[in-house]
Design an enzyme around this catalytic site. Structure first.
Site: not given
Length: 440
Positions: A30, A122, A211, A253, A256, A260, A263, A324
């Site tokens: 990094d 991605t 996704n 399923l 909510g 968010g 991804c 989450k």
């Protein structure tokens, strides 16, 4: 085998640590010297259950190290993984690939001997071909292959997802590259993990398609939840009823306030942009992204309604701000829409999150941050559950009532039973469920 992992963000750090657990020698790279120094001290910059132990064990075993020196690490590696960010660009929803291409140019200059260059980030369809072009242009003498190996890691369960994945997708078009990737994932062959070799384009699109499909399932059940509220049905029973169909499945399923995270929001937009550019628009995904964005913005009105139509001068307790549980990730969290809307409407907001408050503080101005759920609810006119952390699932309701001005709860994650909450003396509202079941 020795590999280099360029980027120590969520994907790079988790993937590097897990590969080292497989017995591979991994160097994580990094440019952020402070981050590397912290990692060398054993400080983990993200919250992911079990990651601190995994990193510590493999550093002690000598299989995992961290550096800012890309050239040396890449020159000694048999495979180099690109795991840098691909955020949404400023216009049109396209993925910003500048970090990827900058990393590739540095990697190209450092290649020595045959090396597999793996896109772990991605990236849209066609990125692998562009990576190959950049390397050949930057270092015509390089002996390499480009591979696409998308990640499918759920925040909060990433280590298990890497160690015991549903599948591994590898876009590798030469036998030489495939053999390197087989060796890297040999541990997963032993547990019979499905490993699918494809073209570069197929692997890249598979990530986005997966996704987008999951985002569509979430959005579908959210819209069914809204319908349930109008007709008196229970969305959880509907979800269970359709989820037992093997063609549909029960996962994703859960109604909510909208999806968010790092991804789904950016990947749906990137897929929409790619499809439009290719002349094959994905109208379903376009609609999903639009509905989800509007849903998050509308969630504050549910809390306002619970306060008899106005939160001006009232105190709102917010439990959970991350997108989450089991993560400190605030990216595109519903709270980023809900909390500012409440403050703009005149509310005083008191909030608590077990892990996300440090990340949230610079993003949510005007919030009083608290040391516990009960502190957040002290003196509140209403409490709203935005994230279903386990510690919010067994609140002492008598203590909650004593702390609050009024026993009013808006449960946007359906943590509690409507019947139980009504019996406990709360004015309770949730998503897509009647207060009473038929016959109750």
């Amino acid at each position: 085998m020795r590999i280099a992992m360029v980027g120590t963000g969520y994907v790079g750090l988790v993937s590097g640590a897990c590969f080292s657990e497989f017995g591979t020698e991994v160097v994580c790279i990094d440019k952020d010297a402070d981050k590397i120094a912290r990692l060398e001290k054993g400080e983990i910059p993200i919250f992911e259950p079990g990651l601190d132990v995994l990193v510590a064990n493999n550093r002690k075993a000598g299989r995992l190290s961290f550096t800012t020196e890309l050239a040396k690490a890449v020159g000694e590696a048999e495979a180099v993984f690109i795991a840098v960010g691909t955020p949404t660009g400023r216009t049109g929803g396209e993925a910003d690939l500048s970090y990827v291409y900058d990393a590739v140019r540095e990697v190209a200059a450092a290649l020595k001997g045959y090396t597999v260059v793996v896109n772990k980030s991605t990236v849209p369809v066609g990125t692998g071909r562009e990576v190959e072009r950049i390397i050949r242009e930057s270092n015509p003498q390089a002996d390499f292959d480009v591979v696409s190996n998308p990640e499918f890691l759920r925040e909060g369960a990433a280590i298990n997802d890497f160690m015991r994945p549903d599948r591994v997708i590898i876009g590798a078009e030469t036998e030489r590259a495939q053999e390197v990737m087989r060796e890297l994932y040999r541990v997963l062959y032993l547990i019979e993990t499905p490993i699918l070799f494809t073209t570069l384009e197929t692997a890249e699109l598979t990530k986005y398609a997966g996704n987008a499909f999951l985002a569509t399932k979430i959005t579908f059940i959210n819209e069914i939840a809204d319908l349930c509220e109008k007709v008196g049905a229970d969305v959880h029973d509907v979800a269970r009823g359709i989820g037992l169909d093997g063609r549909i499945g029960r996962k994703f399923l859960h109604p909510g306030p909208g999806y968010g995270g790092s991804c789904f929001p950016k990947d749906t937009l990137a897929l929409v942009h790619t499809a439009q550019k290719a002349g094959a628009p994905v109208r379903i995904v376009e609609t999903v992204a639009d509905i989800n964005d509007k849903r998050k913005k509308a969630m504050a009105s549910r809390i306002v309604e619970a306060c008899d139509g106005s939160v001006a001068g009232k105190t709102v307790a917010i439990l959970g701000v991350t997108f989450k549980p089991n993560t400190d990730d605030m990216r595109d969290a519903p709270s980023l829409e809900i909390v500012p809307a409440l403050i703009a409407a005149g509310a005083k907001v008191q909030a608590f999150d077990p892990e996300g408050m440090e990340q949230a503080k610079p993003m949510l101005a005007g919030v009083q941050w608290c040391g516990s759920a009960y502190e957040a609810m002290t003196g509140a006119d209403v409490v709203a559950i935005l994230t279903e952390w386990n510690e919010f699932r067994a609140l002492d309701m008598e203590r909650v009532k004593e702390a609050m001005k009024a026993p009013v709860m808006v449960d946007l994650r359906n943590v509690y039973s409507p019947a139980d909450m009504t019996a406990a003396g709360f004015r309770y509202s949730s998503v897509g469920r009647p207060l009473k079941r038929p016959g109750a």
